[in-house]
Design a protein around this motif. Structure first.
Motif, PDB file in Angstrom:
ATOM      1  N   ASP A 131     -19.039  18.052 -51.251  1.00 58.97           N
ATOM      2  CA  ASP A 131     -20.100  18.806 -51.927  1.00 58.97           C
ATOM      3  C   ASP A 131     -21.331  17.956 -52.220  1.00 58.97           C
ATOM      4  OD1 ASP A 131     -19.100  17.204 -53.891  1.00 58.97           O
ATOM      5  OD2 ASP A 131     -18.986  18.768 -55.426  1.00 58.97           O
ATOM      6  N   THR A 132     -21.511  16.885 -51.459  1.00 61.62           N
ATOM      7  CA  THR A 132     -22.674  16.013 -51.660  1.00 61.62           C
ATOM      8  C   THR A 132     -23.969  16.807 -51.642  1.00 61.62           C
ATOM      9  OG1 THR A 132     -21.543  14.126 -50.661  1.00 61.62           O
ATOM     10  CG2 THR A 132     -23.934  14.014 -50.779  1.00 61.62           C
ATOM     11  N   THR A 136     -23.767  20.553 -50.708  1.00 63.63           N
ATOM     12  CA  THR A 136     -23.483  21.969 -50.940  1.00 63.63           C
ATOM     13  C   THR A 136     -23.501  22.346 -52.419  1.00 63.63           C
ATOM     14  OG1 THR A 136     -21.089  21.502 -50.865  1.00 63.63           O
ATOM     15  CG2 THR A 136     -22.133  22.255 -48.833  1.00 63.63           C
ATOM     16  N   LYS A 137     -23.410  21.369 -53.315  1.00 62.48           N
ATOM     17  CA  LYS A 137     -23.519  21.693 -54.737  1.00 62.48           C
ATOM     18  C   LYS A 137     -24.908  22.250 -55.061  1.00 62.48           C
ATOM     19  CE  LYS A 137     -22.411  17.681 -56.087  1.00 62.48           C
ATOM     20  NZ  LYS A 137     -21.971  16.603 -56.988  1.00 62.48           N
ATOM     21  N   THR A 149     -24.264  25.969 -54.319  1.00 60.99           N
ATOM     22  CA  THR A 149     -23.410  26.636 -55.305  1.00 60.99           C
ATOM     23  C   THR A 149     -24.055  26.713 -56.679  1.00 60.99           C
ATOM     24  OG1 THR A 149     -22.281  24.532 -55.769  1.00 60.99           O
ATOM     25  CG2 THR A 149     -21.298  25.963 -54.104  1.00 60.99           C
ATOM     26  N   ASN A 162     -19.231  15.588 -45.278  1.00 58.86           N
ATOM     27  CA  ASN A 162     -20.557  16.021 -45.702  1.00 58.86           C
ATOM     28  C   ASN A 162     -21.302  16.724 -44.575  1.00 58.86           C
ATOM     29  OD1 ASN A 162     -23.015  15.957 -47.473  1.00 58.86           O
ATOM     30  ND2 ASN A 162     -23.729  14.609 -45.854  1.00 58.86           N
ATOM     31  N   SER A 213     -19.850  20.186 -43.971  1.00 58.59           N
ATOM     32  CA  SER A 213     -20.189  21.040 -45.105  1.00 58.59           C
ATOM     33  C   SER A 213     -21.646  21.488 -45.043  1.00 58.59           C
ATOM     34  CB  SER A 213     -19.936  20.306 -46.423  1.00 58.59           C
ATOM     35  OG  SER A 213     -18.574  19.987 -46.580  1.00 58.59           O
ATOM     36  N   ASN A 269     -20.736  25.214 -46.467  1.00 58.59           N
ATOM     37  CA  ASN A 269     -19.518  25.528 -47.184  1.00 58.59           C
ATOM     38  C   ASN A 269     -18.628  24.290 -47.240  1.00 58.59           C
ATOM     39  OD1 ASN A 269     -16.727  26.420 -47.698  1.00 58.59           O
ATOM     40  ND2 ASN A 269     -17.573  28.483 -47.563  1.00 58.59           N
ATOM     41  N   MET A 270     -18.339  23.809 -48.445  1.00 60.64           N
ATOM     42  CA  MET A 270     -17.558  22.579 -48.571  1.00 60.64           C
ATOM     43  C   MET A 270     -16.113  22.757 -48.102  1.00 60.64           C
ATOM     44  SD  MET A 270     -16.833  22.265 -52.689  1.00 60.64           S
ATOM     45  CE  MET A 270     -15.525  21.066 -52.432  1.00 60.64           C
ATOM     46  N   TRP A 271     -15.568  23.972 -48.227  1.00 60.36           N
ATOM     47  CA  TRP A 271     -14.180  24.205 -47.835  1.00 60.36           C
ATOM     48  C   TRP A 271     -14.005  24.154 -46.324  1.00 60.36           C
ATOM     49  CZ3 TRP A 271     -11.264  23.180 -51.620  1.00 60.36           C
ATOM     50  CH2 TRP A 271     -11.650  23.492 -52.925  1.00 60.36           C
TER      51      TRP A 271
END
Length: 223
Positions: free
Chosen positions: A54-55, A57-58, A61, A144, A147, A152-154
């Motif tokens: 999530d470097t 992608t946060k 979100t 990273n 993602s 999408n981190m997943w």
């Protein structure tokens, strides 16, 4: 920089990383000190996948991506690179602490090849540190990159998991040999002078360079 540290290493990341290395050193049994690297490399790679996912992608979100896009690409990339370095240094420190915890909790036998045991152990530790540094950066960057590509981190974690399971297996060892991403894990421990496993780390470094070159274009198009 303090802002980037706060975003890159929230309390929950630090907490599960600490819990992870403590549990790994308690649960993963080792008899000899050279087994610590074998026990640590693949699990630490998966930890890097989770930490790095999530470097960027946060920003999505947390609904900051629209504001993020207003910044020049160069500044966005500097921010991402700083986060990558911060997380990598943290994980490298965690790997060093985890190495020491194996000695604390399990007291493995140290190597002795007719030379000073301390010198052997010191050399072995620095070889471990070099290998794990490359491993952490490779899997973190890959997580990273995927993602960011899919936003999408997943998906980033899942894609890395497939490659991780393939490389960290007897099939990966059989067909890739010294070129395996986990070549350090599958090295010939009975022959301390055999450094063919470095080939796998060279592959990781070369792919790292490619991923770093691809990242700005992915951020420009998908960011």
């Amino acid at each position: 920089m303090k802002y980037e540290v706060k975003i890159s290493l929230p309390v929950y990341k630090i907490s599960y990383a600490v819990f992870f290395i403590v549990m790994l050193s308690l649960v993963r049994g080792v008899t000899d000190s050279y087994e610590i690297g074998i026990a640590s490399e693949a699990p630490m790679a998966m930890l890097a996948v989770c930490v790095f996912a999530d470097t960027y992608t946060k920003e999505i979100t947390s609904m900051r991506s629209e504001i993020w896009r207003l910044r020049p690409l160069k500044k966005r990339m500097y921010s991402i690179y700083r986060r990558i370095v911060i997380q990598w240094i943290f994980l490298l420190f965690a790997a060093v602490v985890g190495y020491g915890l194996f000695f604390l909790f399990q007291n493995p036998r140290t190597i002795d090849m007719g030379q000073n045991s301390l010198e052997n152990e010191t050399g072995q530790f620095f070889i471990y540190l070099s290998a794990i540094a490359v491993t952490l950066l490779f899997w973190g960057l890959l997580s990273n990159l995927l993602s960011c590509l899919f936003r999408n981190m997943w998906i980033g974690i899942g894609g890395c998991l497939i490659l991780w399971l393939t490389a960290n297996s007897s099939i990966g060892d059989k067909y890739l040999g010294a070129w395996n991403l986990f070549s350090y894990t599958f090295r010939d421990v009975e022959n301390s002078g055999d450094f063919r496993w470095i080939c796998g780390k060279i592959v990781c470094i070369c792919v790292d360079v490619i991923m770093m070159a691809m990242l700005p274009n992915i951020i420009r198009k998908r960011g």
